[in-house]
Design an enzyme around this catalytic site. Structure first.
Site, mmCIF file in Angstrom:
data_model
loop_
_atom_site.group_PDB
_atom_site.id
_atom_site.type_symbol
_atom_site.label_atom_id
_atom_site.label_comp_id
_atom_site.label_asym_id
_atom_site.label_seq_id
_atom_site.Cartn_x
_atom_site.Cartn_y
_atom_site.Cartn_z
ATOM 1 N N GLY A 109 0.893 -1.266 -0.017
ATOM 2 C CA GLY A 109 0.139 -0.009 0.126
ATOM 3 C C GLY A 109 0.798 1.380 -0.045
ATOM 4 O O GLY A 109 0.301 2.269 0.432
ATOM 5 N N SER A 110 1.988 1.079 -0.562
ATOM 6 C CA SER A 110 3.030 2.312 -0.807
ATOM 7 C C SER A 110 3.187 2.980 0.639
ATOM 8 O O SER A 110 3.712 4.252 0.728
ATOM 9 C CB SER A 110 2.420 3.463 -1.697
ATOM 10 O OG SER A 110 2.230 2.922 -3.095
ATOM 11 N N SER A 192 4.828 -5.559 -2.558
ATOM 12 C CA SER A 192 5.019 -4.204 -2.709
ATOM 13 C C SER A 192 5.739 -3.632 -1.437
ATOM 14 O O SER A 192 6.836 -3.895 -0.954
ATOM 15 C CB SER A 192 3.826 -3.521 -3.032
ATOM 16 O OG SER A 192 3.938 -2.271 -3.461
#
Length: 520
Positions: A109-110, A192
């Site tokens: 989620g960055s 991520s």
């Protein structure tokens, strides 16, 4: 507590080191939701290292998911979701009494959004199909979790979110046996930003012995902050909050958390720094919890010596094909992306992508800068001392191929978690030949499960050996092995310095309005 509440008569009632909890059954699994492992991070604890949750009396109901960490909702309003009392985790296991390997999952989620219980990540199918105890964790995000504020007056942790993750791992190590998990067989897994968190924790000395295997999917590990970079963003946050430049950390503790999140979002989108790969949020090299950049730790062989499975998707940044309309703009943007890290070697890298004039070349350059090139560098270093397996995910349903998007970022999660219906792209991913998707899901789950259970994937996936053939497993309709994929691109990145934003332009911070401070 009466006899009916004891673990001997009800497997859903479990004792943790903080107190008893009760879970629930769903389909073929048992689950415990919103299990607290850390104290509230509000008030005086905001920006500080995580602390264990206080003990409680009686049996705590853990049948509902807990609050997400404060985060933007990306809606037409500026509503902020979540609560600062967010340090909890979810446990899922098959409805059996066997002792099983453990998987601790860190969501992506960055570093800004996400939670332990996002629909895709709840892990019901994964736990049942892979026969594991699945633990997904919550942690602080954005300006509350991934911004080093030590340049302001006051006491704080440089890495609140990393302390959350460390505390969660310590909780799992102490408590997971009560859920039928093997505390000596823990796989740390993430995708991520979660993949970058996995690799970061491999470089955190305090995480020694808390996990025994690691899986990092599409990890943007080059985005680690320097102290200088964090100073820039800390001052920008104060500015966006319209507070005096001499604002202290204690003053920030008095601000509503929603206002801090909103200010953090404002500076991310309006400061114009994303075009230089200057991300607002990431772990910071603080010399203590994170003693050095993970690249350097892996280079020196000081990372945790555990088997590692890692890789990226072939079209991670395919969306960027449509951002810039002119080829000249793409060429300038390609150089600007890389020059702030390493101005000397940026032209050589951009040249390997045809000057980044074409849409596809620009998208490939961005994807490789964020994901593939840093991942290769980690695989190279780790494979010198520990078994390492690398993959590339190429599979894309017909609709995504037709749109030119291909194997987008996070697309592989549908296969790993075994539930394409929970994907945000389900309308596109479920179109076409469903048997191809189903067959690939079986194959990937078998590899991941073998790694979790035995410490190595199936024999059809060869080791990654950077000194010889660099064999990489390509996941597609027909999985196959390729030696040294994208060799020319890899060689172009060989001398490029990914360590620290700002190094490629010594006057960059001055031009942005901040002195290029040095810190001991």
């Amino acid at each position: 507590m009466n006899d009916s509440d004891s673990p001997g008569t009800d497997p859903l009632v479990v004792r943790t080191d903080s107190g008893w909890i009760r879970g629930t059954r769903e389909e073929k699994v048992r689950s415990w939701r919103g299990v607290p492992f850390g104290a509230s991070t509000a008030g005086a604890r905001r920006f500080r290292a995580a602390e264990p949750v206080p003990s409680w009396d009686g049996v705590r109901d853990c049948t509902e998911f807990g609050a997400v960490a404060p985060q933007p909702t990306y809606s037409w309003t500026d509503r902020i979701d979540g609560d600062e009392d967010c340090l909890h985790l979810d446990v899922v296991r098959p409805d059996t009494d066997k002792q099983l390997p453990v998987v601790v999952y860190i969501h992506g989620g960055s570093f800004i959004v996400g939670s332990s219980h996002m629909l895709m990540l709840r892990g019901f199918q994964l736990a049942e199909q892979m026969d594991v105890v699945y633990v997904s964790i919550n942690f602080r995000l954005g300006a509350l979790g991934y911004l080093d504020l030590r340049s302001l007056d006051g006491e704080c942790s440089a890495n609140p979110a990393v302390t959350d993750q460390l505390l969660a791992l310590q909780w799992v190590k102490k408590n997971i046996a009560a859920f039928g998990g093997d505390p000596d067989n823990i796989t740390l897994m993430g995708e991520s930003a979660g993949g970058a968190a996995v690799l970061t924790l491999m470089a955190v000395p305090q995480a020694e012995g808390l996990f025994h295997r690691a899986i990092a999917q599409s990890p943007p590990i080059a985005m680690i902050h320097s102290r200088r970079q964090s100073t820039f963003w800390a001052r920008e946050l104060v500015n966006r909050l319209a507070l005096p430049r001499a604002t202290t950390i204690d003053t920030l503790r008095e601000e509503p958390f929603a206002d801090i999140v909103r200010a953090g979002q404002s500076m991310m989108w309006r400061a114009g720094e994303l075009r230089r790969l200057n991300s607002c949020y990431a772990p910071t090299v603080d010399g203590e919890l994170i003693p050095d950049h993970p690249f350097e730790v892996f280079k020196q062989g000081k990372q945790h010596q555990v088997p590692l499975l890692l890789g990226t998707n072939s079209d991670e940044a395919s969306f960027s094909k449509y951002i810039l309309q002119r080829s000249s703009a793409r060429a300038r943007a390609g150089h600007r992306l890389l020059a702030s890290f390493d101005q000397e070697h940026a032209p050589e890298v951009v040249a390997a992508y045809g000057g980044s004039h074409a849409r596809a070349d620009f998208a490939a350059l961005l994807a490789d800068a964020l994901f593939w090139a840093p991942t290769v560098r980690i695989a190279e270093k780790h494979s010198r001392t520990q078994p390492t397996w690398m993959y590339r995910f190429d599979f894309a349903p017909a609709a995504l191929r037709w749109l030119g998007l291909g194997a987008m970022h996070s697309l592989e999660l549908s296969n790993i978690f075994g539930d394409a219906s929970t994907s945000r792209l389900k309308m596109l991913t479920t179109m076409g030949n469903s048997s191809d998707m189903e067959n690939l899901t079986v194959t990937m789950q078998q590899h991941w499960a073998a790694f979790m259970h035995e410490g190595r994937p199936l024999d059809s996936w060869p080791l990654y050996d950077a000194a010889h053939d660099r064999k990489t497993l390509i996941f597609d309709v027909e999985p196959h092995v390729v030696e040294d994929p994208y060799a020319e691109r890899r060689e172009a990145w060989a001398d490029y310095d990914m360590h620290e934003w700002g190094n490629g332009s010594t006057d960059l911070l001055d031009r942005l309005g901040y002195a290029a401070l040095s810190f001991e």
